[in-house]
Design a protein around this motif. Structure first.
Motif, short mmCIF file in Angstrom:
data_model
loop_
_atom_site.label_atom_id
_atom_site.label_comp_id
_atom_site.label_asym_id
_atom_site.label_seq_id
_atom_site.Cartn_x
_atom_site.Cartn_y
_atom_site.Cartn_z
N MET A 1 -56.12 -8.65 -4.17
CA MET A 1 -55.96 -8.62 -5.51
C MET A 1 -57.03 -8.34 -6.36
O MET A 1 -58.32 -8.54 -5.88
CB MET A 1 -55.58 -10.13 -5.93
CG MET A 1 -55.58 -10.41 -7.32
SD MET A 1 -54.51 -11.82 -7.30
CE MET A 1 -54.96 -12.21 -9.23
N VAL A 2 -56.79 -7.62 -7.25
CA VAL A 2 -58.00 -7.15 -8.04
C VAL A 2 -58.28 -8.45 -9.28
O VAL A 2 -57.46 -9.03 -9.54
CB VAL A 2 -57.41 -5.85 -8.90
CG1 VAL A 2 -58.66 -5.59 -9.75
CG2 VAL A 2 -57.24 -4.84 -7.88
N THR A 3 -59.63 -8.31 -9.43
CA THR A 3 -60.13 -9.59 -10.22
C THR A 3 -60.45 -8.80 -11.68
O THR A 3 -60.91 -7.55 -11.85
CB THR A 3 -61.26 -10.40 -10.08
OG1 THR A 3 -62.26 -9.42 -9.56
CG2 THR A 3 -60.55 -10.91 -8.43
N ARG A 26 -53.65 -8.04 -13.08
CA ARG A 26 -52.52 -8.58 -12.52
C ARG A 26 -51.52 -7.55 -12.24
O ARG A 26 -50.67 -7.56 -11.48
CB ARG A 26 -51.76 -9.54 -13.55
CG ARG A 26 -52.36 -10.90 -13.83
CD ARG A 26 -51.63 -11.82 -14.48
NE ARG A 26 -50.58 -11.67 -15.32
CZ ARG A 26 -50.77 -11.68 -16.59
NH1 ARG A 26 -52.15 -12.34 -17.12
NH2 ARG A 26 -49.78 -11.23 -17.64
N HIS A 29 -53.81 -3.30 -7.73
CA HIS A 29 -54.09 -3.80 -6.38
C HIS A 29 -54.95 -2.61 -5.83
O HIS A 29 -54.84 -1.18 -6.03
CB HIS A 29 -52.83 -3.85 -5.62
CG HIS A 29 -52.09 -2.70 -5.24
ND1 HIS A 29 -51.13 -2.41 -6.11
CD2 HIS A 29 -52.03 -1.70 -4.23
CE1 HIS A 29 -50.70 -1.24 -5.84
NE2 HIS A 29 -51.16 -0.95 -4.54
N ALA A 30 -55.75 -2.92 -4.79
CA ALA A 30 -56.79 -1.98 -4.18
C ALA A 30 -55.89 -0.94 -3.22
O ALA A 30 -55.23 -1.30 -2.55
CB ALA A 30 -58.17 -2.80 -3.38
N ILE A 104 -58.31 1.57 -7.26
CA ILE A 104 -57.29 0.45 -8.07
C ILE A 104 -55.96 1.07 -8.45
O ILE A 104 -56.18 1.97 -9.31
CB ILE A 104 -58.01 -0.29 -9.13
CG1 ILE A 104 -59.15 -0.94 -8.40
CG2 ILE A 104 -57.02 -1.61 -9.63
CD1 ILE A 104 -60.14 -1.82 -9.44
#
Length: 169
Positions: A1-3, A26, A29-30, A104
């Motif tokens: 998950m990306v922050t 949200r 994603h990587a 991403i």
């Protein structure tokens, strides 16, 4: 998950506030791609975009009689894939990884849903994509000027002095 923290490290996202970064995170994603992987095929359905973390992606265009011609090379911090925003949602260029890439990836359906639900986010996202489009357009312009310049041409312009005439006034 990306922050949101990961996204805040990208200069191209500096204009986004914390809430918009969290919304964008949200949808992402990587991903990792080896060198030589075709990410985009010109003319096919555009349904995602990428923010490049590491590596290089080569944009190309199919030119009849010449094959794929390199248009631009993108690297760390660059945005790849704005075509999902505009109907008919088809890629206008091709893209292939020039070396291993970490990025991403954002799903266009989720981005569209988030933009529809929050017009402020949608506006910020649209501006972000148009900035990337403008950069791409300027880079393409510079490349065309370089390709079509006359190497034997020299500047023959002379300076113009305003306020003087040939009679000394």
């Amino acid at each position: 998950m990306v922050t949101a923290e990961e996204l805040s490290a990208f200069a191209s996202l500096a204009a986004l506030d914390r809430a918009k970064l969290e919304t964008l995170a949200r949808a992402g994603h990587a991903v990792h791609y080896p060198a030589g992987e075709r990410l985009i095929v010109e003319g096919q359905r555009a349904d995602r975009c990428w923010l490049i973390s590491e590596g290089r992606v080569v944009l190309d265009a199919a030119v009849p009689g010449r094959g794929d011609v390199v248009v631009q090379t993108l690297g760390s911090g660059d945005l790849l894939g704005w075509s999902w925003l505009v109907p008919p949602y088809r890629w206008h260029f091709g893209a292939i990884t020039g070396e291993p890439v970490q990025a991403i990836e954002f799903d266009s359906t989720r981005l569209t849903e988030f933009a529809d639900a929050d017009p402020s986010f949608g506006h910020a996202l649209t501006l972000l994509l148009f900035e990337a489009l403008l950069e791409r357009l300027q880079a393409t312009r510079a490349r065309l000027l370089d390709l079509y310049r006359n190497p034997g041409e020299t500047c023959t312009a002379t300076s113009i002095r305003l306020g003087t005439s040939g009679d000394g006034r």
